[in-house]
Design a protein around this motif. Sequence first.
Motif, mmCIF file in Angstrom:
data_model
loop_
_atom_site.group_PDB
_atom_site.id
_atom_site.type_symbol
_atom_site.label_atom_id
_atom_site.label_comp_id
_atom_site.label_asym_id
_atom_site.label_seq_id
_atom_site.Cartn_x
_atom_site.Cartn_y
_atom_site.Cartn_z
ATOM 1 N N ASP A 151 7.333 21.997 -52.471
ATOM 2 C CA ASP A 151 6.139 22.022 -51.618
ATOM 3 C C ASP A 151 6.456 22.408 -50.179
ATOM 4 N N TYR A 152 7.570 21.850 -49.666
ATOM 5 C CA TYR A 152 7.790 21.863 -48.219
ATOM 6 C C TYR A 152 9.273 21.652 -47.962
ATOM 7 N N SER A 153 9.809 22.331 -46.948
ATOM 8 C CA SER A 153 11.210 22.105 -46.566
ATOM 9 C C SER A 153 11.286 21.656 -45.111
ATOM 10 N N GLU A 154 12.136 20.682 -44.858
ATOM 11 C CA GLU A 154 12.378 20.250 -43.481
ATOM 12 C C GLU A 154 13.080 21.345 -42.671
ATOM 13 N N GLU A 155 13.660 22.324 -43.360
ATOM 14 C CA GLU A 155 14.312 23.438 -42.656
ATOM 15 C C GLU A 155 13.228 24.326 -42.053
ATOM 16 N N GLY A 156 13.051 24.223 -40.745
ATOM 17 C CA GLY A 156 12.014 24.998 -40.063
ATOM 18 C C GLY A 156 10.602 24.508 -40.345
ATOM 19 N N ASN A 157 10.471 23.266 -40.876
ATOM 20 C CA ASN A 157 9.141 22.727 -41.218
ATOM 21 C C ASN A 157 8.316 23.759 -41.988
ATOM 22 N N THR A 158 8.840 24.149 -43.131
ATOM 23 C CA THR A 158 8.307 25.314 -43.847
ATOM 24 C C THR A 158 7.486 24.916 -45.061
ATOM 25 N N ASP A 159 6.267 25.436 -45.155
ATOM 26 C CA ASP A 159 5.492 25.310 -46.397
ATOM 27 C C ASP A 159 6.053 26.312 -47.397
ATOM 28 N N CYS A 160 6.352 25.832 -48.605
ATOM 29 C CA CYS A 160 7.000 26.671 -49.612
ATOM 30 C C CYS A 160 6.026 26.991 -50.749
#
Length: 196
Positions: free
Chosen positions: A85-94
């Motif tokens: 769903d989401y990565s803390e790397e760059g606050n990225t929606d996946c």
Amino acid sequence: MKVAIIKYNAGNIFSVQHSLQRLGIEALITADKEVISGADKIIFPGVGQAETTMNYLRSQHLDQLIKELKQPVLGICLGMQLMCDYSEEGNTDCLGIFHTPVKRFIPTQQEDKVPHMGWNTLTHLDSDLFKGMEDNEFVYFVHSYYVPVNEYTAAQTDYILPFSAALHKDNFYATQFHPEKSGKTGEQILVNFLNL
């Protein structure tokens, strides 16, 4: 069998192609949506940064395509993280295929090194990817971000804390480790994927 490796702005794509060549499979590295849609098996590998990669996938409309695929898809390393769903790397929606976040490892003691790099074991195997295999097979990891254990977890590894070494949902499979760098065990996982 037609195998497509999704081409995008990520590293390490060619090592996947080479490992499939060793198995006698000529996989095509492509960003052509028709070729990808028409393949029997699709591999979504990669090493890179979540935010820039998702921006690229969106710009090429590959994000929608990947989510709509109905044949077996294997995400590897960054590919697996981008399927969440989401990565803390760059606050990225996946891509949101697996409804779980991707978190950054936080060292809890001095010997905890980030990235987690090198050989580690798999446990709690729960997928046809691991057919014919037992717990404690060694595979090769390189990553600073991890997927917590969740309902889609198909294998676990313990480093700083237990995390998802593999995920599975419907026709989507994913590994945090690199099968193409994991010797005989990795080869067996690729063969199992091709045999799905």
